[in-house]
Write a protein that holds these residues in place. Sequence first.
Motif, mmCIF file in Angstrom:
data_model
loop_
_atom_site.group_PDB
_atom_site.id
_atom_site.type_symbol
_atom_site.label_atom_id
_atom_site.label_comp_id
_atom_site.label_asym_id
_atom_site.label_seq_id
_atom_site.Cartn_x
_atom_site.Cartn_y
_atom_site.Cartn_z
ATOM 1 N N SER A 1 0.841 -1.171 0.000
ATOM 2 C CA SER A 1 0.000 0.000 0.000
ATOM 3 C C SER A 1 0.896 1.249 0.000
ATOM 4 N N ASN A 2 0.525 2.232 -0.821
ATOM 5 C CA ASN A 2 1.243 3.508 -0.844
ATOM 6 C C ASN A 2 2.564 3.477 -1.623
ATOM 7 N N VAL A 3 2.901 2.341 -2.226
ATOM 8 C CA VAL A 3 4.173 2.247 -2.945
ATOM 9 C C VAL A 3 4.122 3.016 -4.275
ATOM 10 N N GLY A 4 2.886 3.257 -4.754
ATOM 11 C CA GLY A 4 2.739 4.040 -5.988
ATOM 12 C C GLY A 4 2.133 3.295 -7.163
ATOM 13 N N LYS A 5 1.320 2.258 -6.902
ATOM 14 C CA LYS A 5 0.728 1.453 -7.980
ATOM 15 C C LYS A 5 -0.211 2.269 -8.859
ATOM 16 N N SER A 6 -1.126 2.975 -8.219
ATOM 17 C CA SER A 6 -2.108 3.733 -9.012
ATOM 18 C C SER A 6 -1.416 4.856 -9.779
ATOM 19 N N SER A 7 -0.432 5.491 -9.151
ATOM 20 C CA SER A 7 0.326 6.554 -9.829
ATOM 21 C C SER A 7 1.052 5.994 -11.046
ATOM 22 N N ALA B 1 -6.607 6.059 -12.342
ATOM 23 C CA ALA B 1 -6.707 5.333 -11.078
ATOM 24 C C ALA B 1 -6.536 6.344 -9.944
ATOM 25 N N ARG B 2 -7.291 6.178 -8.892
ATOM 26 C CA ARG B 2 -7.248 7.124 -7.772
ATOM 27 C C ARG B 2 -5.943 7.000 -6.990
ATOM 28 N N VAL B 3 -5.275 8.145 -6.835
ATOM 29 C CA VAL B 3 -4.015 8.211 -6.101
ATOM 30 C C VAL B 3 -4.299 8.891 -4.773
ATOM 31 N N SER B 4 -3.629 8.444 -3.714
ATOM 32 C CA SER B 4 -3.857 9.086 -2.429
ATOM 33 C C SER B 4 -2.664 8.937 -1.515
ATOM 34 N N SER B 5 -2.469 9.935 -0.665
ATOM 35 C CA SER B 5 -1.404 9.819 0.319
ATOM 36 C C SER B 5 -1.873 8.996 1.518
ATOM 37 N N THR B 6 -3.171 8.647 1.537
ATOM 38 C CA THR B 6 -3.674 7.783 2.592
ATOM 39 C C THR B 6 -3.545 6.336 2.158
ATOM 40 N N PRO B 7 -2.730 5.531 2.860
ATOM 41 C CA PRO B 7 -2.583 4.138 2.446
ATOM 42 C C PRO B 7 -3.922 3.422 2.454
ATOM 43 N N GLY B 8 -4.044 2.444 1.575
ATOM 44 C CA GLY B 8 -5.271 1.662 1.523
ATOM 45 C C GLY B 8 -6.320 2.297 0.639
ATOM 46 N N LYS B 9 -5.882 3.216 -0.237
ATOM 47 C CA LYS B 9 -6.833 3.917 -1.095
ATOM 48 C C LYS B 9 -7.541 2.946 -2.039
ATOM 49 N N LEU C 1 -4.296 -3.675 -8.318
ATOM 50 C CA LEU C 1 -4.712 -4.472 -7.158
ATOM 51 C C LEU C 1 -4.595 -3.639 -5.883
ATOM 52 N N PRO C 2 -5.379 -3.971 -4.864
ATOM 53 C CA PRO C 2 -5.199 -3.283 -3.587
ATOM 54 C C PRO C 2 -3.806 -3.576 -3.056
ATOM 55 N N GLY C 3 -3.250 -2.651 -2.302
ATOM 56 C CA GLY C 3 -1.913 -2.852 -1.742
ATOM 57 C C GLY C 3 -1.943 -3.775 -0.542
ATOM 58 N N TYR C 4 -0.819 -4.440 -0.300
ATOM 59 C CA TYR C 4 -0.729 -5.265 0.901
ATOM 60 C C TYR C 4 0.074 -4.520 1.962
ATOM 61 N N THR D 1 10.078 2.287 -7.207
ATOM 62 C CA THR D 1 9.306 3.529 -7.330
ATOM 63 C C THR D 1 9.918 4.703 -6.550
ATOM 64 N N LYS D 2 9.453 5.882 -6.878
ATOM 65 C CA LYS D 2 9.799 7.132 -6.191
ATOM 66 C C LYS D 2 11.288 7.456 -6.298
ATOM 67 N N GLY D 3 11.870 7.124 -7.455
ATOM 68 C CA GLY D 3 13.283 7.389 -7.700
ATOM 69 C C GLY D 3 13.651 8.842 -7.461
ATOM 70 N N ASP D 4 12.700 9.754 -7.681
ATOM 71 C CA ASP D 4 12.979 11.187 -7.503
ATOM 72 C C ASP D 4 13.263 11.565 -6.061
ATOM 73 N N LYS D 5 12.945 10.653 -5.133
ATOM 74 C CA LYS D 5 13.178 10.961 -3.718
ATOM 75 C C LYS D 5 14.646 10.812 -3.321
ATOM 76 N N LEU D 6 15.466 10.282 -4.226
ATOM 77 C CA LEU D 6 16.894 10.114 -3.928
ATOM 78 C C LEU D 6 17.721 10.905 -4.929
ATOM 79 N N SER E 1 9.945 7.062 -11.711
ATOM 80 C CA SER E 1 9.410 8.201 -10.982
ATOM 81 C C SER E 1 8.230 8.754 -11.759
ATOM 82 N N THR E 2 7.117 8.837 -11.094
ATOM 83 C CA THR E 2 5.949 9.417 -11.767
ATOM 84 C C THR E 2 6.012 10.945 -11.711
ATOM 85 N N LYS E 3 6.948 11.465 -10.919
ATOM 86 C CA LYS E 3 7.122 12.927 -10.856
ATOM 87 C C LYS E 3 7.953 13.409 -12.038
HETATM 88 P P1 GTP Z 1 -2.844 1.974 -2.386
HETATM 89 O O1 GTP Z 1 -3.939 2.186 -3.386
HETATM 90 O O2 GTP Z 1 -3.147 2.499 -1.031
HETATM 91 O O3 GTP Z 1 -2.380 0.562 -2.347
HETATM 92 O O4 GTP Z 1 -1.575 2.885 -2.827
HETATM 93 P P2 GTP Z 1 -0.831 2.927 -4.238
HETATM 94 O O5 GTP Z 1 0.252 1.915 -4.261
HETATM 95 O O6 GTP Z 1 -1.833 2.879 -5.360
HETATM 96 O O7 GTP Z 1 -0.112 4.356 -4.179
HETATM 97 P P3 GTP Z 1 -0.537 5.730 -4.884
HETATM 98 O O8 GTP Z 1 -0.302 5.676 -6.349
HETATM 99 O O9 GTP Z 1 -1.909 6.101 -4.422
HETATM 100 O O10 GTP Z 1 0.574 6.727 -4.293
HETATM 101 C C1 GTP Z 1 0.804 6.875 -2.911
HETATM 102 C C2 GTP Z 1 1.516 8.185 -2.648
HETATM 103 O O11 GTP Z 1 2.828 8.155 -3.210
HETATM 104 C C3 GTP Z 1 0.833 9.418 -3.283
HETATM 105 O O12 GTP Z 1 0.975 10.494 -2.390
HETATM 106 C C4 GTP Z 1 1.627 9.648 -4.556
HETATM 107 O O13 GTP Z 1 1.595 10.988 -4.998
HETATM 108 C C5 GTP Z 1 3.036 9.248 -4.102
HETATM 109 N N1 GTP Z 1 3.865 8.793 -5.232
HETATM 110 C C6 GTP Z 1 3.590 7.819 -6.125
HETATM 111 N N2 GTP Z 1 4.573 7.685 -7.037
HETATM 112 C C7 GTP Z 1 5.521 8.612 -6.730
HETATM 113 C C8 GTP Z 1 6.792 8.983 -7.304
HETATM 114 O O14 GTP Z 1 7.286 8.432 -8.310
HETATM 115 N N3 GTP Z 1 7.483 9.998 -6.680
HETATM 116 C C9 GTP Z 1 6.996 10.625 -5.564
HETATM 117 N N4 GTP Z 1 7.754 11.594 -5.022
HETATM 118 N N5 GTP Z 1 5.808 10.312 -5.003
HETATM 119 C C10 GTP Z 1 5.066 9.317 -5.573
#
Ligand code: GTP
Length: 177
Positions: free
Chosen positions: A15-21, A33-41, A58-61, A124-129, A156-158
């Motif tokens: 959950s929150n790893v960035g699947k929907s993004s 797909a709905r993106v959210s900073s709240t895990p379990g979206k 798929l829903p996150g684990y 995921t989130k390569g831009d964070k490093l 990185s989706t950013k």
């Molecule tokens: P669940 O539906 O809860 O399982 O989460 P998910 O895996 O679908 O994650 P989601 O795409 O909703 O993203 C979770 C959070 O991470 C959001 O705040 C996104 O904006 C952020 N995020 C996703 N991808 C990236 C990325 O590549 N870089 C950064 N900086 N943030 C990201």
Amino acid sequence: MLEPALPEIALVGRSNVGKSSLLNALVGRRALARVSSTPGKTQHVNVFQLPTFYLIDLPGYGWARASATDRRSFRQLLETYLKRRERLAGIVWLLDIRHSPSLDDQEVHAVLVETGRPTLVALTKGDKLPQERRAKEALIRARELGMGIDGLVVTSTKTGDGIRDLAESVLAAVAAA
Ligand code: GTP
Ligand code: MG
């Protein structure tokens, strides 16, 4: 069964790893797909139909606030889906580049290896490093997974990094189905 019968590519990850993004980035749409900073979206199995295949969100684990029963039933769903789904052409397994695989990740990894399904690993989130940490962490993740670095793509989706590479690998998996 989904109609029409097309190959499926599933996005799997914590959950929150960035699947929907990532799904939105792959499809080139902002808010499919709905993106959210709240895990379990994402609580359901969401299916997105593309011209030649389906993308399955798929829903996150590993969702901390999920009950033990929810966790168990989700694991069951994931395992059954990965093992039995006939049209499943490939899996995109997502790991946050910054963290070692969690216990949940390791369990899922074992299932992925067991099913032998073609799996692409997206870090995921390569831009964070910063750039140099990125390459270093990617190598560490590969070692932790017992894989070559070629099996992983940093995304990185950013910034859009890695999205085209991943899309090409997804299309290759679809073509091979
Ligand atoms: P669940 O539906 O809860 O399982 O989460 P998910 O895996 O679908 O994650 P989601 O795409 O909703 O993203 C979770 C959070 O991470 C959001 O705040 C996104 O904006 C952020 N995020 C996703 N991808 C990236 C990325 O590549 N870089 C950064 N900086 N943030 C990201
Ligand atoms: Mg989601």
